[in-house]
Design an enzyme around this catalytic site. Sequence first.
Site, PDB file in Angstrom:
ATOM      1  CB  ILE A 126     -18.633  19.219  -0.813  1.00 17.53           C
ATOM      2  CG1 ILE A 126     -18.904  20.253  -2.295  1.00 17.53           C
ATOM      3  CG2 ILE A 126     -18.830  20.182   0.356  1.00 17.53           C
ATOM      4  CD1 ILE A 126     -20.520  20.699  -2.207  1.00 17.53           C
ATOM      5  CG  ASP A 127     -13.583  16.276   1.036  1.00 15.53           C
ATOM      6  OD1 ASP A 127     -14.337  15.425   0.466  1.00 15.53           O
ATOM      7  OD2 ASP A 127     -12.320  16.618   0.711  1.00 15.53           O
TER       8      ASP A 127
END
Length: 245
Positions: A126-127
């Site tokens: 997850i960015d």
Amino acid sequence: MLKTRIIPCVLLKDYQLVKSINFTSFRTIGHMVSTARIYNARNVDELIVLDINKNGFIDFESLEDIANECFMPLTIGGGIRTLEDIRKVLDIGADKISINSIALQNPNFIKEAANTFGSSCVVCSIDVKKDKNQFKVFNNEILDIDPLELALKYESLGAGEILLTSVDKEGKSLGYDWELLEYFQNKLKVPLIINGGLSKPQDGVKAINLGANALAGAFIFHFSQYTPNDIKNELLKNNIPVRIV
């Protein structure tokens, strides 16, 4: 207590391993094979390699070259879209796979992957970017998705680990995003790998105290005076268990 892992996280682009700044401005780390050999000798616990080539296919040949030289557990991500992609990545020598875009587009793929290959080999990446003082998921653009809610969803679907990257801090070597870690603190049951901004050994101590389970970085290992052992020694001084060879 589980031992804290030190994990270089590097990008594969045009047959070279690179490090970016805010997911742009790429800087070459070195050739794939020689870099893997360096990591072998430097007492890292795992290696994450993300294939960011924009050519529509996974560079299995280059990834296999890395896997053949890698004597620590290896996570490979980038471009994985099918169970067959996962099978191929594991067959060339990876221990885990990392998925990002496909998990956003089809969250049920996480369950399929976990049921087929086991949760322990499924890492969901997850960015995150800050937008109007709120943390939002970033995937080529800022999405109106809360990253913690997404991580909890991924966990419920069978993700074995979460790789959490601060795009704002990534590549700058100014410290992890402490507010982001506080936001996630003790909310997940699965291990949390924090990435983006590791600048000195003391950052590792602070990150673990804020709930991270593993420390990812790359810039620090190539463009600073610090080594993975420097980080481990600092963790040990603060009674945080690590693997020492």
